[in-house]
Design a protein around this motif. Structure first.
Motif, mmCIF file in Angstrom:
data_model
loop_
_atom_site.group_PDB
_atom_site.id
_atom_site.type_symbol
_atom_site.label_atom_id
_atom_site.label_comp_id
_atom_site.label_asym_id
_atom_site.label_seq_id
_atom_site.Cartn_x
_atom_site.Cartn_y
_atom_site.Cartn_z
ATOM 1 N N GLU A 117 0.840 -1.181 0.000
ATOM 2 C CA GLU A 117 0.000 0.000 0.000
ATOM 3 C C GLU A 117 0.886 1.246 0.000
ATOM 4 O OE1 GLU A 117 -3.786 -0.869 2.508
ATOM 5 O OE2 GLU A 117 -2.246 -2.172 3.327
ATOM 6 N N ARG A 118 0.251 2.411 -0.056
ATOM 7 C CA ARG A 118 1.014 3.648 -0.210
ATOM 8 C C ARG A 118 2.129 3.797 0.827
ATOM 9 N NH1 ARG A 118 0.584 8.516 1.749
ATOM 10 N NH2 ARG A 118 -1.360 8.013 2.811
ATOM 11 N N GLN A 119 1.767 3.626 2.109
ATOM 12 C CA GLN A 119 2.785 3.814 3.152
ATOM 13 C C GLN A 119 3.790 2.667 3.215
ATOM 14 O OE1 GLN A 119 -0.640 4.917 5.672
ATOM 15 N NE2 GLN A 119 0.927 5.840 6.966
ATOM 16 N N THR A 120 3.432 1.513 2.654
ATOM 17 C CA THR A 120 4.418 0.429 2.568
ATOM 18 C C THR A 120 5.545 0.897 1.664
ATOM 19 O OG1 THR A 120 2.468 -1.011 2.313
ATOM 20 C CG2 THR A 120 4.644 -2.065 2.237
ATOM 21 N N ILE A 121 5.156 1.535 0.574
ATOM 22 C CA ILE A 121 6.151 1.988 -0.401
ATOM 23 C C ILE A 121 6.962 3.147 0.164
ATOM 24 C CG2 ILE A 121 6.395 3.025 -2.717
ATOM 25 C CD1 ILE A 121 3.960 1.123 -3.453
ATOM 26 N N GLU A 122 6.297 4.027 0.919
ATOM 27 C CA GLU A 122 7.030 5.115 1.582
ATOM 28 C C GLU A 122 8.058 4.555 2.565
ATOM 29 O OE1 GLU A 122 3.314 8.263 1.490
ATOM 30 O OE2 GLU A 122 4.205 7.734 3.448
ATOM 31 N N THR A 175 2.586 -14.949 -3.780
ATOM 32 C CA THR A 175 3.152 -14.687 -5.101
ATOM 33 C C THR A 175 2.850 -13.270 -5.547
ATOM 34 O OG1 THR A 175 2.812 -17.000 -5.615
ATOM 35 C CG2 THR A 175 3.223 -15.549 -7.482
ATOM 36 N N GLN A 176 1.612 -12.844 -5.260
ATOM 37 C CA GLN A 176 1.199 -11.480 -5.607
ATOM 38 C C GLN A 176 2.075 -10.436 -4.897
ATOM 39 O OE1 GLN A 176 -1.050 -10.431 -7.765
ATOM 40 N NE2 GLN A 176 -0.866 -8.261 -7.172
ATOM 41 N N VAL A 177 2.303 -10.659 -3.609
ATOM 42 C CA VAL A 177 3.103 -9.721 -2.823
ATOM 43 C C VAL A 177 4.561 -9.706 -3.313
ATOM 44 C CG1 VAL A 177 4.066 -9.307 -0.501
ATOM 45 C CG2 VAL A 177 1.614 -9.741 -0.780
ATOM 46 N N VAL A 178 5.089 -10.888 -3.598
ATOM 47 C CA VAL A 178 6.465 -10.978 -4.102
ATOM 48 C C VAL A 178 6.582 -10.193 -5.415
ATOM 49 C CG1 VAL A 178 8.199 -12.568 -5.063
ATOM 50 C CG2 VAL A 178 7.035 -13.151 -2.931
ATOM 51 N N THR A 179 5.567 -10.305 -6.253
ATOM 52 C CA THR A 179 5.555 -9.567 -7.523
ATOM 53 C C THR A 179 5.521 -8.066 -7.274
ATOM 54 O OG1 THR A 179 4.358 -11.395 -8.516
ATOM 55 C CG2 THR A 179 4.319 -9.320 -9.727
ATOM 56 N N GLU A 180 4.681 -7.645 -6.324
ATOM 57 C CA GLU A 180 4.585 -6.213 -6.019
ATOM 58 C C GLU A 180 5.911 -5.649 -5.497
ATOM 59 O OE1 GLU A 180 -0.218 -6.372 -5.062
ATOM 60 O OE2 GLU A 180 1.164 -5.847 -3.443
ATOM 61 N N PHE A 181 6.606 -6.433 -4.676
ATOM 62 C CA PHE A 181 7.927 -5.995 -4.205
ATOM 63 C C PHE A 181 8.906 -5.905 -5.369
ATOM 64 C CE2 PHE A 181 6.794 -6.980 0.289
ATOM 65 C CZ PHE A 181 7.304 -5.814 0.871
#
Ligand code: GDP
Length: 361
Positions: A117-122, A175-181
């Protein structure tokens, strides 16, 4: 340079690593902290966990006990783990200790149902900027449809208890989360499959802050990994490294500062220099305080006094003239050979960099 002898530095004399919890709002940062702190306390086996000022301290022995089923090496090398209590921004964005981040390692919490999510990326960007290591807690696994609770079990054991459908949903979401990272330029892998940990692949620990699955894995990973890869950084040193967390007025004590003593030792009576709104504050430590360990009896504002305290710990300091002290800056101890003007200059340099950051926000 300070010689190895006078600084007390050695790979056999490590301080506790300091850990921060970061992530998007509602991912479970607070709950996770409650969970790692509370489960054993409720079962009447607090096992030496101590509530400190701004932080919770977990002795290595407690972590070893809680992670028995993971067959940890009996010697964890670090005395314990100090987890900063305020999950989120401040402890990371503004707080530092002399040039480096206050935290040695971070837990980046991601909600398995929501992904990045947004703050994860921040948070991720902050971690990259600071070059800080982190582990990912992929939290709320208990929300997978049909999850069977295995209270406080290791995640490997808990996963084996799950139905095929749950295991399938877990793998799909992972798998979805790994892709997002990956889209953020970060390689990740389930921690027990991660052969390149610390090199270029970050570890994911699935957790539930409600039923406690994966918490043993998370704790063990934090202490083992920090001890293994950060020996130089964690070497105990007599040179004081200390960061001001908060400035607070406390009844009966006047204005106090809550600090995290990252390295070294503080003594009652030490001459200190703290950054102030109107310039450097030179004062001496009147009292070194920690919360009264007898929790049940703890009255508000009941503290234990210490003649000296060794890192890493969260401490409240009582001294004169702290009214205008600034959180997020370093505290310096004046030694007999130190030049007051040099230290004052270092303190103000520190303030300019903190202010610079605040202004950018
Ligand atoms: P924070 O904003 O990151 O500190 O999130 P909180 O710890 O306040 O948690 C947000 C909400 O998610 C609360 O309602 C928690 O009870 C819930 N929550 C946190 N962790 C878990 C978990 O592992 N499983 C489930 N089912 N709910 C959780």
């Amino acid at each position: 340079g300070v010689s190895e002898e006078t600084s007390g530095r050695s790979e056999y004399n490590l301080r506790s690593p300091i850990c921060c919890i970061m992530g998007h709002v509602d991912t479970g940062k607070t709950k996770l902290l409650d969970c790692i702190r509370g489960t054993n306390v409720q079962q009447g086996e607090a096992g030496g966990i101590t509530q400190q000022i701004g932080a919770t301290y977990f002795p290595a022995e407690n972590i070893r006990q809680r992670t028995k089923e993971l067959k940890a090496d009996a010697n964890l090398k670090v005395p314990g783990l100090l987890v900063i209590d305020t999950p989120g921004h401040e402890s990371f964005t503004n707080l530092r200790s002399r040039g480096s981040g206050l935290c040695d390692i971070a837990i980046l919490v991601v909600d398995i149902m929501h992904g990045l999510e947004r703050q994860t990326i921040e948070s991720l960007n902050l971690l990259k900027m600071r070059n800080t290591n982190f582990v990912i807690a992929l939290n709320k696994v208990d929300r997978l449809y049909g999850w069977k609770a295995c209270h406080n079990a290791s995640i490997v054991k808990a996963m084996k208890e799950q139905s095929r459908d749950v295991q399938f949903e877990f793998r799909t979401r992972l798998t979805q989360v790994v892709t997002e990272f990956k889209e953020q330029g970060i390689n990740t892998e389930l921690y027990y499959k991660n052969k390149n940990m610390g090199k270029d692949t970050f570890s994911i620990v699935p957790t539930s802050a409600i039923s406690g699955e994966g918490i043993p894995d998370l704790l063990l990973l934090l202490v083992q990994w920090t001890a293994k890869t950060m020996a130089a950084r964690l070497a105990y040193s007599n040179e004081v490294q200390c960061t001001v967390l908060e400035v607070k007025v406390v009844e009966g004590h006047g204005t106090t500062i809550d600090v995290i003593l990252v390295n070294g030792e503080l003594h009652e009576g030490d001459q200190i220099v703290v950054c102030g709104m109107q310039g450097p504050i030179v004062t001496s430590i009147r009292a070194l305080l920690t919360p009264d360990p007898m929790k049940e009896l703890r009255v508000k504002g009941s503290y234990e006094h210490h003649k000296k305290i060794k890192a890493a710990q969260g401490i409240k300091i009582n001294a004169q003239g702290l009214e205008h002290a600034i959180a997020g800056t370093s505290l310096y101890v004046m030694g007999p050979d130190d030049d007051a003007e040099d230290i004052k200059e270092a303190v103000m340099e520190d303030m300019r960099s903190v202010m610079g950051r605040v202004n950018k926000c």
